[in-house]
Write a protein that holds these residues in place. Structure first.
Motif, short mmCIF file in Angstrom:
data_model
loop_
_atom_site.label_atom_id
_atom_site.label_comp_id
_atom_site.label_asym_id
_atom_site.label_seq_id
_atom_site.Cartn_x
_atom_site.Cartn_y
_atom_site.Cartn_z
N TYR A 1 -42.85 -8.97 -7.43
CA TYR A 1 -43.50 -7.75 -6.94
C TYR A 1 -43.79 -7.75 -5.44
N PHE B 1 -39.93 -1.59 -9.86
CA PHE B 1 -40.68 -1.54 -11.12
C PHE B 1 -41.13 -0.11 -11.44
N ILE C 1 -38.28 1.45 -13.01
CA ILE C 1 -38.11 0.99 -14.40
C ILE C 1 -38.97 1.83 -15.33
N TYR D 1 -36.83 2.23 -21.08
CA TYR D 1 -38.13 1.55 -20.94
C TYR D 1 -39.22 2.50 -21.48
N LEU E 1 -42.10 1.83 -22.77
CA LEU E 1 -43.49 1.36 -22.74
C LEU E 1 -44.44 2.32 -22.00
N GLY F 1 -50.45 -1.20 -19.52
CA GLY F 1 -49.06 -1.49 -19.19
C GLY F 1 -48.48 -2.69 -19.90
N SER F 2 -49.18 -3.23 -20.91
CA SER F 2 -48.75 -4.46 -21.58
C SER F 2 -48.57 -5.60 -20.58
N ASN F 3 -49.42 -5.60 -19.57
CA ASN F 3 -49.38 -6.72 -18.62
C ASN F 3 -49.69 -8.04 -19.30
N ASN G 1 -46.77 -10.58 -20.02
CA ASN G 1 -46.17 -11.54 -19.08
C ASN G 1 -46.94 -12.86 -19.02
N TYR H 1 -34.95 -3.97 -21.53
CA TYR H 1 -34.96 -4.96 -20.46
C TYR H 1 -33.57 -5.20 -19.85
N THR I 1 -33.16 -2.67 -13.96
CA THR I 1 -33.86 -3.92 -14.31
C THR I 1 -33.11 -5.12 -13.72
N PHE J 1 -34.08 -5.30 -10.19
CA PHE J 1 -35.47 -5.79 -10.12
C PHE J 1 -35.48 -7.32 -10.24
N ILE K 1 -36.19 -13.45 -19.81
CA ILE K 1 -35.34 -12.96 -18.72
C ILE K 1 -34.93 -14.11 -17.81
N GLU L 1 -38.89 -14.70 -16.32
CA GLU L 1 -39.95 -13.88 -16.91
C GLU L 1 -39.91 -13.89 -18.43
N SER M 1 -41.63 -11.62 -21.65
CA SER M 1 -42.41 -10.43 -21.97
C SER M 1 -42.71 -10.49 -23.46
#
Ligand code: AVI
Length: 334
Positions: A47, A55, A58, A64, A66, A171-173, A176, A216, A223, A226, A262, A292, A294
């Motif tokens: 980021y 992002f 995305i 995506y 989400l 955001g389903s953070n 991660n 993803y 993505t 990204f 990922i 990553e 998720s």
């Protein structure tokens, strides 16, 4: 005639740099990650300005789901969510980013009361300033205390506050974080909460491999860009000579662990030079760098996570397609 006191946006904004944050060290983490037997790079480095813009792209992709699913839930249930919290609760947001979704909650809050205190916590000071000013311009009844900090330092700051609050972690953070790290982090959030405070947590759900893998690895390749931006960032900031055309984005659903994995794969055998580190990094053809995870959750896993953090899921809302969940967590006493 007494003059009306116009409160300017500037007067409604306080910016706090939370102290005690351990600055992350990109150079040291890149060295450690690329010299390890199994190469890896921490996902927080995705980021930078470039990565944050990608992002945002995305989030608007057809695959995506989400962001749209979460937004649908917030739009449908914001009134109900706020009704479950103390009427004077301040709104705290962890990892607020552009704070776009927050507007739905702010609108709902201001339809029930005349003023609101919003406390976004984000690592990016520039993003915080930008999103705070945009909110202040649109909402004269909102006062903002913006905290520029990593999560941990942000939580330390929050512990010292007395306001009752609704904490947003959207955001389903959480995805991660590993499941263990997620529980540890939520225990830290729990420690800032009084009995009437609530945590609103957006969590992506387990679902079919096809839907997850498309989310993803989108057809437009955003993505992938990204992901590969991590290497571009090493080129920009550390004088690397990664040739991005010789690397590929790979994502795969691991059903057993319940996570998207990922990686970046070197298409050929090669040696990459990173000038600022005086480092040559050899790659075998097909060798991967893990960037990553998720994690996705079942309802039982969300409940288990809440319990492990000393909380309980009080209410849960889903989108129409049942792909995503927004959960209201209350602290357990003791
Ligand atoms: C920020 N985070 C919740 C995203 C996710 O879905 O895990 C990051 C992401 N990585 C690739 N696409 C989206």
């Amino acid at each position: 005639m007494p003059q009306a006191l116009a409160v300017t946006a500037e007067e409604r904004l306080t910016l706090v740099e939370a102290d005690g944050a351990v600055p992350s060290d990109f150079a040291a983490d890149v060295r450690a990650g690329l010299t390890a037997a199994k190469k890896r790079l921490p996902c927080r480095y995705l980021y930078d300005a470039e990565g944050s813009a990608l992002f945002e792209e995305i989030c608007a992709l057809p695959e995506y789901y989400l962001t749209r699913a979460e937004q649908e839930i917030l739009e449908t249930h914001a009134g109900e969510i706020l009704a479950s919290c103390p009427p004077d609760a301040a709104l705290v947001e962890l990892g607020s980013g552009s704070a776009k979704k927050t507007r739905t909650i702010i609108d709902a809050a201001l339809s029930q009361r005349s003023t609101l205190r919003y406390m976004p916590i984000d690592i990016s000071r520039s993003m915080l300033e930008e999103s705070s000013r945009a909110l202040l311009a649109d909402y004269p009844a909102v006062e903002i205390t913006a905290i520029a900090a990593e999560y941990r330092a942000g939580l330390r700051w929050l512990r010292r506050q007395r306001d009752s609050k609704l904490v947003l972690w959207l955001g389903s953070n959480v995805g991660n974080f590993s499941r263990t790290e997620a529980a540890r982090f939520l225990r830290g959030v729990r420690a800032t909460m009084s009995p009437s405070d609530r945590l609103l947590m957006g969590v992506d759900l387990r679902k079919s491999r096809a839907v997850l893998e498309a989310a993803y690895d989108d057809a437009a390749g955003v993505t992938a860009r990204f992901s590969l931006n991590m290497l571009a960032r090493i080129n920009r900031e550390l004088g690397g000579n990664f040739d991005l055309d010789t690397f590929a984005h790979r994502s795969r659903w691991n059903e057993r662990l319940g996570r998207i994995e990922i990686e970046i794969e070197s298409r050929v055998a090669q040696v990459v030079r990173i000038g600022a580190l005086r480092l040559n990094v050899p790659f075998r053809g097909g060798e991967k760098i893990y960037t990553e995870s998720s994690y996705k959750y079942s309802f039982v896993e969300i409940e288990r996570l809440a319990r492990a953090a000393g909380m309980v899921v009080e209410q849960r809302w889903l989108d129409g397609d049942k792909r995503f969940s927004v959960n209201l967590l209350a602290p357990l006493s003791g």
